[in-house]
Design an enzyme around this catalytic site. Sequence first.
Site, short mmCIF file in Angstrom:
data_model
loop_
_atom_site.label_atom_id
_atom_site.label_comp_id
_atom_site.label_asym_id
_atom_site.label_seq_id
_atom_site.Cartn_x
_atom_site.Cartn_y
_atom_site.Cartn_z
N SER A 170 20.72 -8.71 6.75
CA SER A 170 22.02 -8.62 6.75
C SER A 170 22.65 -7.45 5.62
O SER A 170 23.73 -7.13 5.61
CB SER A 170 22.77 -10.08 5.95
OG SER A 170 22.20 -10.37 4.72
N ASP A 218 30.96 -12.27 -0.43
CA ASP A 218 30.80 -13.66 -0.15
C ASP A 218 29.43 -14.35 -1.32
O ASP A 218 29.31 -13.79 -2.08
CB ASP A 218 30.45 -13.93 1.12
CG ASP A 218 29.23 -13.29 1.69
OD1 ASP A 218 28.47 -12.80 0.82
OD2 ASP A 218 29.20 -13.25 3.09
N HIS A 240 26.41 -11.53 -0.47
CA HIS A 240 26.74 -10.19 -0.21
C HIS A 240 27.67 -9.28 -1.00
O HIS A 240 28.79 -9.83 -1.30
CB HIS A 240 27.03 -9.83 1.15
CG HIS A 240 25.99 -10.52 2.35
ND1 HIS A 240 26.38 -11.78 2.89
CD2 HIS A 240 24.92 -10.15 2.81
CE1 HIS A 240 25.23 -11.98 3.26
NE2 HIS A 240 24.56 -11.18 3.51
#
Length: 390
Positions: free
Chosen positions: A52, A352, A355
Amino acid sequence: MAVLLPPLAVAILLLLSAPLRPCSAAARSSAPPPPAARPAPLAPALFVIGDSTSDVGTNNYLGTLARADREPYGRDFDTHRPTGRFSNGRIPVDYLAEKLGLPFVPPYLEQNMRTGAGGAGLTNIAGMVQGVNYASAAAGIISSSGSDLGMHVSLTQQVQQVEDTYEQLSLALGEAAAADLFRRSVFFVSIGSNDFIHYYLRNVSGVQTRYLPWEFNQLLVNTMRQEIKNLYNINVRKVILMGLPPVGCAPHFLEEYGSQNGECIDYINNIVIEFNYALRYMSNEFIRQYPDSMITYCDTFEGSVDILNNRERYGFVTTTDACCGLGKYGGLIMCVLPQMACSDASSHVWWDEFHPTDAVNRILAENVWSGQHTQMCHPLSLQDMVKPKK
């Protein structure tokens, strides 16, 4: 002897040999001036393998909970729309593509969805010659890491997709041209966090009883080395190998482990540091064994800790609280609604629960490019790696 030209060469020759249609004086006078010539890119293409931290939309096409295709993700991106990037804006590979003089790299699955999987047509190849992004959120070095969130494309599967791309390029451009393209292109590899977040730390299948942390790290690095060797076998030479960030400082683990005043979780970070050490050692040994390879290890941990320790110098207000989340430090639940997000993400290190924000991604990319803030990359920065030889 007849000469067989590859399909792309035939198409180019047909275009060049087509008769030019004269245009009227009026048409000539109203035509816009030709655009200023853009400088040639510093590398022909950027190919991205990862999780990610570098996914630009792969998981939009998969059945998974690990998706960033909804607001408020992407609200500060160039288009101000969610794209699949796990950030409020850009991620490091976007900034690096810009530094290289290349367009943002599209996801591999998007290319295949548009043109049909396995095709070697001109449209498909045109979308690949400047790079492809294979990264998939929740993916790990171990194939089953992240499976609790649903579908993903693991490291081994991503390397297989790279091999498929090489085969398609060879069919369209010819073997020699495809080999030359891969040799001169940059391959960015950023993966491994999910092997801890979604596997080892969760003790999936009792892994902690079978592997001590250093044994698990060795398993991961040995697998990584094999996949780097598989890339080398298809003429990949320039590799940016990203180490892991301080996972133990992520809001999720601050909340889960009950950090009182935002202190990072040393147990987790110590395992990550050990992994990074093994990864750097492996990359050095690989270069010794294959001297024509150019692998640069970039210490994401070091660059991130510099930001955390010097937040005021970088303009951050908080290094612990996620801009978007719920619970203490915003680490209890993933960002799912625009109302959960703060108004100014640039004041936060974390976007978040896991991240970083666009602002952090820019700083890390600048370090990878030139060591602007911290000398993260060894033995070369990306700028040095692609510098034209005199």
